[in-house]
Motif scaffolding. Sequence first.
Motif, PDB file in Angstrom:
ATOM      1  N   UNK A 179       5.840   1.416 -19.781  1.00  0.00           N
ATOM      2  CA  UNK A 179       5.242   0.233 -19.154  1.00  0.00           C
ATOM      3  C   UNK A 179       5.807  -0.004 -17.763  1.00  0.00           C
ATOM      4  N   UNK A 180       7.118   0.161 -17.647  1.00  0.00           N
ATOM      5  CA  UNK A 180       7.732  -0.018 -16.327  1.00  0.00           C
ATOM      6  C   UNK A 180       7.262   1.065 -15.355  1.00  0.00           C
ATOM      7  N   UNK A 181       7.166   2.307 -15.857  1.00  0.00           N
ATOM      8  CA  UNK A 181       6.722   3.403 -14.996  1.00  0.00           C
ATOM      9  C   UNK A 181       5.262   3.219 -14.595  1.00  0.00           C
ATOM     10  N   UNK A 182       4.463   2.658 -15.523  1.00  0.00           N
ATOM     11  CA  UNK A 182       3.045   2.437 -15.218  1.00  0.00           C
ATOM     12  C   UNK A 182       2.868   1.395 -14.118  1.00  0.00           C
ATOM     13  N   UNK A 183       3.815   0.471 -14.014  1.00  0.00           N
ATOM     14  CA  UNK A 183       3.711  -0.565 -12.983  1.00  0.00           C
ATOM     15  C   UNK A 183       4.094  -0.050 -11.598  1.00  0.00           C
ATOM     16  N   UNK A 184       4.754   1.092 -11.549  1.00  0.00           N
ATOM     17  CA  UNK A 184       5.200   1.635 -10.265  1.00  0.00           C
ATOM     18  C   UNK A 184       4.062   2.428  -9.633  1.00  0.00           C
ATOM     19  N   UNK A 185       3.750   2.136  -8.374  1.00  0.00           N
ATOM     20  CA  UNK A 185       2.746   2.897  -7.622  1.00  0.00           C
ATOM     21  C   UNK A 185       3.458   4.099  -7.012  1.00  0.00           C
ATOM     22  N   UNK A 186       3.406   5.235  -7.707  1.00  0.00           N
ATOM     23  CA  UNK A 186       4.223   6.378  -7.331  1.00  0.00           C
ATOM     24  C   UNK A 186       3.686   7.110  -6.109  1.00  0.00           C
ATOM     25  N   UNK A 188       2.508   6.103  -2.992  1.00  0.00           N
ATOM     26  CA  UNK A 188       3.177   5.785  -1.729  1.00  0.00           C
ATOM     27  C   UNK A 188       4.650   6.183  -1.728  1.00  0.00           C
ATOM     28  N   UNK A 189       5.285   6.065  -2.902  1.00  0.00           N
ATOM     29  CA  UNK A 189       6.686   6.446  -2.988  1.00  0.00           C
ATOM     30  C   UNK A 189       6.861   7.933  -2.710  1.00  0.00           C
ATOM     31  N   UNK A 190       6.008   8.755  -3.317  1.00  0.00           N
ATOM     32  CA  UNK A 190       6.064  10.191  -3.069  1.00  0.00           C
ATOM     33  C   UNK A 190       5.748  10.504  -1.607  1.00  0.00           C
ATOM     34  N   UNK A 191       4.781   9.773  -1.047  1.00  0.00           N
ATOM     35  CA  UNK A 191       4.425  10.001   0.349  1.00  0.00           C
ATOM     36  C   UNK A 191       5.583   9.691   1.287  1.00  0.00           C
ATOM     37  N   UNK A 192       6.271   8.591   1.047  1.00  0.00           N
ATOM     38  CA  UNK A 192       7.413   8.241   1.905  1.00  0.00           C
ATOM     39  C   UNK A 192       8.547   9.230   1.738  1.00  0.00           C
ATOM     40  N   UNK A 193       8.766   9.678   0.498  1.00  0.00           N
ATOM     41  CA  UNK A 193       9.815  10.672   0.275  1.00  0.00           C
ATOM     42  C   UNK A 193       9.498  11.973   1.011  1.00  0.00           C
ATOM     43  N   UNK A 194       8.239  12.434   0.924  1.00  0.00           N
ATOM     44  CA  UNK A 194       7.845  13.664   1.605  1.00  0.00           C
ATOM     45  C   UNK A 194       7.924  13.486   3.119  1.00  0.00           C
ATOM     46  N   UNK A 195       7.513  12.336   3.623  1.00  0.00           N
ATOM     47  CA  UNK A 195       7.560  12.057   5.054  1.00  0.00           C
ATOM     48  C   UNK A 195       8.999  12.056   5.560  1.00  0.00           C
ATOM     49  N   UNK A 196       9.880  11.436   4.817  1.00  0.00           N
ATOM     50  CA  UNK A 196      11.291  11.425   5.203  1.00  0.00           C
ATOM     51  C   UNK A 196      11.908  12.806   5.156  1.00  0.00           C
ATOM     52  N   UNK A 197      11.527  13.611   4.140  1.00  0.00           N
ATOM     53  CA  UNK A 197      12.062  14.976   4.043  1.00  0.00           C
ATOM     54  C   UNK A 197      11.616  15.828   5.226  1.00  0.00           C
ATOM     55  N   UNK A 198      10.336  15.680   5.646  1.00  0.00           N
ATOM     56  CA  UNK A 198       9.846  16.444   6.797  1.00  0.00           C
ATOM     57  C   UNK A 198      10.558  16.007   8.067  1.00  0.00           C
ATOM     58  N   UNK A 199      10.747  14.695   8.228  1.00  0.00           N
ATOM     59  CA  UNK A 199      11.399  14.188   9.436  1.00  0.00           C
ATOM     60  C   UNK A 199      12.839  14.688   9.546  1.00  0.00           C
ATOM     61  N   UNK A 293      -5.997   9.824  -7.588  1.00  0.00           N
ATOM     62  CA  UNK A 293      -5.760  11.082  -8.313  1.00  0.00           C
ATOM     63  C   UNK A 293      -4.322  11.147  -8.811  1.00  0.00           C
ATOM     64  N   UNK A 294      -3.373  10.716  -7.966  1.00  0.00           N
ATOM     65  CA  UNK A 294      -1.966  10.727  -8.380  1.00  0.00           C
ATOM     66  C   UNK A 294      -1.740   9.752  -9.530  1.00  0.00           C
ATOM     67  N   UNK A 295      -2.357   8.556  -9.456  1.00  0.00           N
ATOM     68  CA  UNK A 295      -2.207   7.582 -10.527  1.00  0.00           C
ATOM     69  C   UNK A 295      -2.818   8.099 -11.832  1.00  0.00           C
ATOM     70  N   UNK A 296      -3.948   8.802 -11.725  1.00  0.00           N
ATOM     71  CA  UNK A 296      -4.566   9.383 -12.925  1.00  0.00           C
ATOM     72  C   UNK A 296      -3.650  10.429 -13.543  1.00  0.00           C
TER      73      UNK A 296
END
Length: 430
Positions: A179-186, A188-199, A293-296
């Motif tokens: 339930x807690x994981x379902x409430x997390x919008x993963x 944008x989180x993955x996008x920010x992590x990937x963006x930070x890793x590239x930077x 698609x990621x949420x699915x």
Amino acid sequence: MATSAPASYTFGGEPLTADRARRMRWTATGLLGAMAVMFFTTHGLVGTHPAWGYVNAFAEAAMVGGLADWFAVTALFRHPLGIPIPHTAIIPENKDRIADTMAQFLRENFLTPAVVARRMAGMNIAKAVGEFLTAPPLPVQDGDGPSRLTGGVSELLAEVLESLDPDRLGNQVRAGLGNQFAKIDVSPLLGRMLEGAIADGRHMPLMDGFIRWAGLTLEDNEDAIRDIIESRANAVMRWTGLDERISTSVLDGLYKLLAEVLVDPEHPIRSKIEEGLEKLASDLQHDPKTRERVEAMKRDLIENPAVAEWWMGVWERIRQSLIRRARDPENALGEEMRKLLKEMGGALQQDQRLQLQVNRLARRTMVGVATRYGGQIVQLVSETVRRWDAVTITGRIESAVGRDLQFIRINGTIVGGLVGMTLHFIVGWM
């Protein structure tokens, strides 16, 4: 006055027992007997000297005062001399009413929400708990407070984990985490992590690893690739042997390309891959279709039976490990709990805001307990006292306050004698 079996009490560090009350009772009785002997001895000497009149008056009044107080004290607990005089043996005869009165007194003066709130307003419970948790441990034989608390918490944890249904508990934990994981919008989180890793350039080792993996995969499947290329060639090319040379050229070209990409940080393909990763990072954060698609995928992962089965295996290993660690006195779990409790105690002592919150919670909790269960508490007191027999309640009260009551007898004897001597003096001068 007979009492129940000696029972010990402690007040201010001094032991108060039924034996001391008995000794004080004999002292008061002995003083009364001495006054009676003095009265009868001096009665025939009153006319020989004025002083004997004062002595006789003192003894007479002291004897009367002592007898009156003896009757009053005895009447509280039993019938004087076993004679059923009305309004004597007050405590045994009225123990049920006393029980109700005690309960009502407790209810009205101690267990009302206003009284509980007022009393607890001046108590810093959080700081007191913090001082207890940070106190240096005492030797075990003397009562090791923090260590025994840690052992109790460890044993309680083990008992809870053993007593509860492991499958049900595991499913509840999994459902809670899900339930807690379902409430997390993963996305944008993955996008920010990937963006930070590239930077920060942290994606480069991953890219190199992917290129090496592609080369190894190509090498392991070289024969299959040759077969695919040769199967696409026509009969003329196969007859002239060009198909084999073409497949070899294709493979050599792929190996060369992968090697160039691996050794050249500025290779155009690397730039293309980085552009693709940057676009993916942007889409994960801003593109609704990508996010959906990621949420699915996340929902499918949560509902996947294989994931549930994997989690139950992980949970069972965690549960058994916690039980073993809690039951093992030499395991680090006890030390970890001691450190945790000590840190908690330090925070309770130093953090004023935390103290305020804890004290407020404790006050509200106690007020709630008094409001909801105050009637049941006083009912428990009343029923407990009612279940005591007359001998028990008499013995307990007499053992607790009997010594003070004997002082009343002694004071009554002395004060009565002084009053009698004063009256004799006044009458003599009239």
